[in-house]
Design an enzyme around this catalytic site. Structure first.
Site, PDB file in Angstrom:
ATOM      1  N   LYS A   1      46.837  24.343  46.633  1.00 58.19           N
ATOM      2  CA  LYS A   1      48.209  24.847  46.788  1.00 58.19           C
ATOM      3  C   LYS A   1      49.203  23.693  46.896  1.00 58.19           C
ATOM      4  O   LYS A   1      50.328  23.801  46.415  1.00 58.19           O
ATOM      5  CB  LYS A   1      48.303  25.758  48.016  1.00 58.19           C
ATOM      6  CG  LYS A   1      47.727  27.141  47.761  1.00 58.19           C
ATOM      7  CD  LYS A   1      48.151  28.124  48.824  1.00 58.19           C
ATOM      8  CE  LYS A   1      47.616  29.509  48.528  1.00 58.19           C
ATOM      9  NZ  LYS A   1      47.825  30.444  49.624  1.00 58.19           N
TER      10      LYS A   1
ATOM     11  N   LYS B   1      46.808  36.180  41.144  1.00 56.96           N
ATOM     12  CA  LYS B   1      48.101  36.839  40.975  1.00 56.96           C
ATOM     13  C   LYS B   1      49.195  35.853  40.585  1.00 56.96           C
ATOM     14  O   LYS B   1      50.231  36.230  40.090  1.00 56.96           O
ATOM     15  CB  LYS B   1      48.473  37.595  42.250  1.00 56.96           C
ATOM     16  CG  LYS B   1      48.371  36.799  43.539  1.00 56.96           C
ATOM     17  CD  LYS B   1      48.502  37.723  44.758  1.00 56.96           C
ATOM     18  CE  LYS B   1      47.937  37.059  46.002  1.00 56.96           C
ATOM     19  NZ  LYS B   1      47.659  37.985  47.080  1.00 56.96           N
TER      20      LYS B   1
ATOM     21  N   LYS C   1      39.607  31.134  38.839  1.00 52.71           N
ATOM     22  CA  LYS C   1      39.654  32.441  39.511  1.00 52.71           C
ATOM     23  C   LYS C   1      40.783  33.298  38.957  1.00 52.71           C
ATOM     24  O   LYS C   1      41.851  32.781  38.641  1.00 52.71           O
ATOM     25  CB  LYS C   1      39.895  32.150  41.003  1.00 52.71           C
ATOM     26  CG  LYS C   1      39.780  33.304  41.933  1.00 52.71           C
ATOM     27  CD  LYS C   1      40.189  32.905  43.350  1.00 52.71           C
ATOM     28  CE  LYS C   1      41.681  32.807  43.499  1.00 52.71           C
ATOM     29  NZ  LYS C   1      42.183  32.744  44.880  1.00 52.71           N
TER      30      LYS C   1
HETATM   31  P1  TYM Z   1      44.566  36.656  49.434  1.00 45.39           P
HETATM   32  O1  TYM Z   1      45.773  37.456  49.759  1.00 45.39           O
HETATM   33  O2  TYM Z   1      44.719  35.464  48.562  1.00 45.39           O
HETATM   34  O3  TYM Z   1      43.456  37.576  48.780  1.00 45.39           O
HETATM   35  C1  TYM Z   1      43.050  38.768  49.413  1.00 45.39           C
HETATM   36  C2  TYM Z   1      41.565  38.989  49.234  1.00 45.39           C
HETATM   37  O4  TYM Z   1      41.220  39.052  47.864  1.00 45.39           O
HETATM   38  C3  TYM Z   1      40.156  38.147  47.575  1.00 45.39           C
HETATM   39  N1  TYM Z   1      40.338  37.642  46.212  1.00 45.39           N
HETATM   40  C4  TYM Z   1      39.386  37.690  45.255  1.00 45.39           C
HETATM   41  N2  TYM Z   1      38.130  38.166  45.275  1.00 45.39           N
HETATM   42  C5  TYM Z   1      37.414  38.084  44.132  1.00 45.39           C
HETATM   43  N3  TYM Z   1      37.902  37.544  42.995  1.00 45.39           N
HETATM   44  C6  TYM Z   1      39.164  37.055  42.924  1.00 45.39           C
HETATM   45  N4  TYM Z   1      39.627  36.556  41.793  1.00 45.39           N
HETATM   46  C7  TYM Z   1      39.972  37.121  44.094  1.00 45.39           C
HETATM   47  N5  TYM Z   1      41.240  36.747  44.389  1.00 45.39           N
HETATM   48  C8  TYM Z   1      41.439  37.065  45.688  1.00 45.39           C
HETATM   49  C9  TYM Z   1      40.313  37.052  48.625  1.00 45.39           C
HETATM   50  O5  TYM Z   1      39.106  36.355  48.816  1.00 45.39           O
HETATM   51  C10 TYM Z   1      40.721  37.850  49.840  1.00 45.39           C
HETATM   52  O6  TYM Z   1      39.597  38.412  50.482  1.00 45.39           O
HETATM   53  N6  TYM Z   1      43.762  34.010  53.541  1.00 45.39           N
HETATM   54  C11 TYM Z   1      43.611  35.301  52.953  1.00 45.39           C
HETATM   55  C12 TYM Z   1      44.304  36.413  53.718  1.00 45.39           C
HETATM   56  C13 TYM Z   1      43.996  36.454  55.178  1.00 45.39           C
HETATM   57  C14 TYM Z   1      42.801  36.972  55.751  1.00 45.39           C
HETATM   58  C15 TYM Z   1      42.971  36.842  57.166  1.00 45.39           C
HETATM   59  C16 TYM Z   1      41.627  37.507  55.215  1.00 45.39           C
HETATM   60  C17 TYM Z   1      44.808  36.055  56.187  1.00 45.39           C
HETATM   61  N7  TYM Z   1      44.198  36.316  57.388  1.00 45.39           N
HETATM   62  C18 TYM Z   1      41.977  37.230  58.030  1.00 45.39           C
HETATM   63  C19 TYM Z   1      40.640  37.898  56.098  1.00 45.39           C
HETATM   64  C20 TYM Z   1      40.809  37.761  57.493  1.00 45.39           C
HETATM   65  C21 TYM Z   1      44.198  35.264  51.549  1.00 45.39           C
HETATM   66  O7  TYM Z   1      45.013  34.455  51.249  1.00 45.39           O
HETATM   67  O8  TYM Z   1      43.793  36.258  50.782  1.00 45.39           O
END
Ligand code: TYM
Length: 343
Positions: free
Chosen positions: A125, A210, A207
């Site tokens: 990032k 979005k 990956k």
């Molecule tokens: P975020 O918002 O980037 O993504 C949300 C969830 O989607 C999963 N994900 C994917 N899984 C499979 N293939 C992909 N291409 C893909 N892109 C995204 C992510 O692994 C995630 O599970 N840091 C986290 C949000 C967060 C969180 C937490 C999660 C904040 N606090 C506490 C669990 C527990 C994040 O940025 O996810």
């Protein structure tokens, strides 16, 4: 992952605690669905589940306030449309529970700059947002640890990209417990076997994300059937024609994983189904499988978005439930570190 869970809390039905969240930072892709939401739905009956919309995390990159407001309600409606039941689980907005930011501060004092500096996602990032490498971007995994540790969480269902953050949450829990005595439950990651990392449709080395500038690289949860068909048609494949899950066929393997997740079959079954079939037909059936899952979700999401009063009520009740639990843990932590109690 091994666990030390003497602090684990079970609800009255004896269920363990599950916590997860997604950032309301824009488009939600089928990667988010397969890696996270789909598993939340499967697990919510067996766990005391808490699902958060992590808006504090979302502002670590530049985001228009109006867009953030809109994304938040859209994500809430998506959670519900996918099958999260607010009567069964706790659904809330991170900024409604101030304990998340407060515990993050305490955890900052047991987190080392060196370990945060080494986080892969931070490095990625920082490269991508070179004009805005703010402290929040670096501290992001500590806030995530705070989210998880506040609720005595046992299980955190996430995609593979969050594994390193989960390991940090475990390290911080153990470090705090060692320094101040047993306080936090050490959480475990739940990473699905298939779909833990859905890859870009244009480049199977990266990956599905979005934030990809190329719209053809991802399928959004709100893409129309026509768009879904078009994007799969344009998905990059190899020149060989066999539909097999193989290391040397990363593009087809990715599409097979998506088919498996949406079609409700194993990858092996999918390989068998497409044994004598060409790429064109495979992509068309893949699109059908994805549309069959997404269309009803999209309709439900639209319907929910037209009832803002209901959505606000869900957030209000969720915040009450989450606040109660979070405050209990925060008070415990404040006591442990030696803060004099408020009278
Ligand atoms: P975020 O918002 O980037 O993504 C949300 C969830 O989607 C999963 N994900 C994917 N899984 C499979 N293939 C992909 N291409 C893909 N892109 C995204 C992510 O692994 C995630 O599970 N840091 C986290 C949000 C967060 C969180 C937490 C999660 C904040 N606090 C506490 C669990 C527990 C994040 O940025 O996810």
């Amino acid at each position: 992952m091994a666990t030390v869970n003497e602090n684990s809390e079970r609800d009255t039905a004896g269920k363990k605690v599950l916590f997860s969240g997604i950032q309301p930072s824009g488009i939600i892709t089928i990667g988010n669905y397969v890696g996270a939401i789909k598993n939340w739905i499967n697990l919510q009956l067996d766990y005391d589940s808490i699902f958060c919309i992590v808006n504090l995390h979302a502002i670590t990159v530049k985001l228009e306030p109006a867009a953030l407001r809109l994304n938040t309600l859209e994500l809430l409606a998506l959670y519900l449309a996918c099958g999260i039941d607010p009567n069964l689980s706790t659904v809330f907005l991170q900024s409604h529970v101030s304990a998340h930011a407060e515990l993050a501060w305490i955890l900052n004092t047991v987190a080392y700059v060196g370990e945060l500096n080494r986080m892969t996602q931070y490095k990625d990032k920082a490269k991508k947002h070179a004009d805005n490498i703010n402290m929040g971007l670096m501290d992001y995994p500590v806030l995530m640890a705070s989210d998880i540790l506040l609720y005595k969480t046992d299980l955190v269902p996430v995609g593979a990209d969050q594994k390193q953050h989960l390991e940090l949450a475990r390290d911080l829990a153990l470090r705090f417990n060692t320094r101040y005595s047993d306080t936090f439950v050490v959480p475990n990651a739940y990473i699905p076997k298939v779909g833990a990392k859905v890859m870009s449709l244009q480049d199977a080395k990266i990956k599905m994300s979005k934030s990809d500038e190329n719209e053809n690289a991802y399928i959004s949860m709100t893409d129309s059937p026509d768009v879904i068909r078009r994007k799969f048609k344009r998905a990059v494949t190899d020149s060989d024609s066999s539909i097999r899950f193989l290391k040397e066929k990363p593009e087809i393997s990715n599409l097979l994983s998506i088919y498996s997740a949406f079609g409700g079959v194993t990858v092996k079954e999918a390989e068998h189904e497409f044994e004598d079939i060409g790429y064109g037909e495979f992509k068309s059936r893949l699109a059908d499988a994805v549309i069959a899952v997404l269309e009803p979700i999209q309709n439900k999401q639209k319907q929910l978005l037209s009832d803002k009063a209901y959505l606000n009520q869900v957030l209000k009740e969720g915040a009450q439930k989450a606040n109660y639990r979070a405050q209990k843990m925060l008070s415990k932590v404040y006591r442990k570190v030696g803060f004099v109690q408020k009278s």
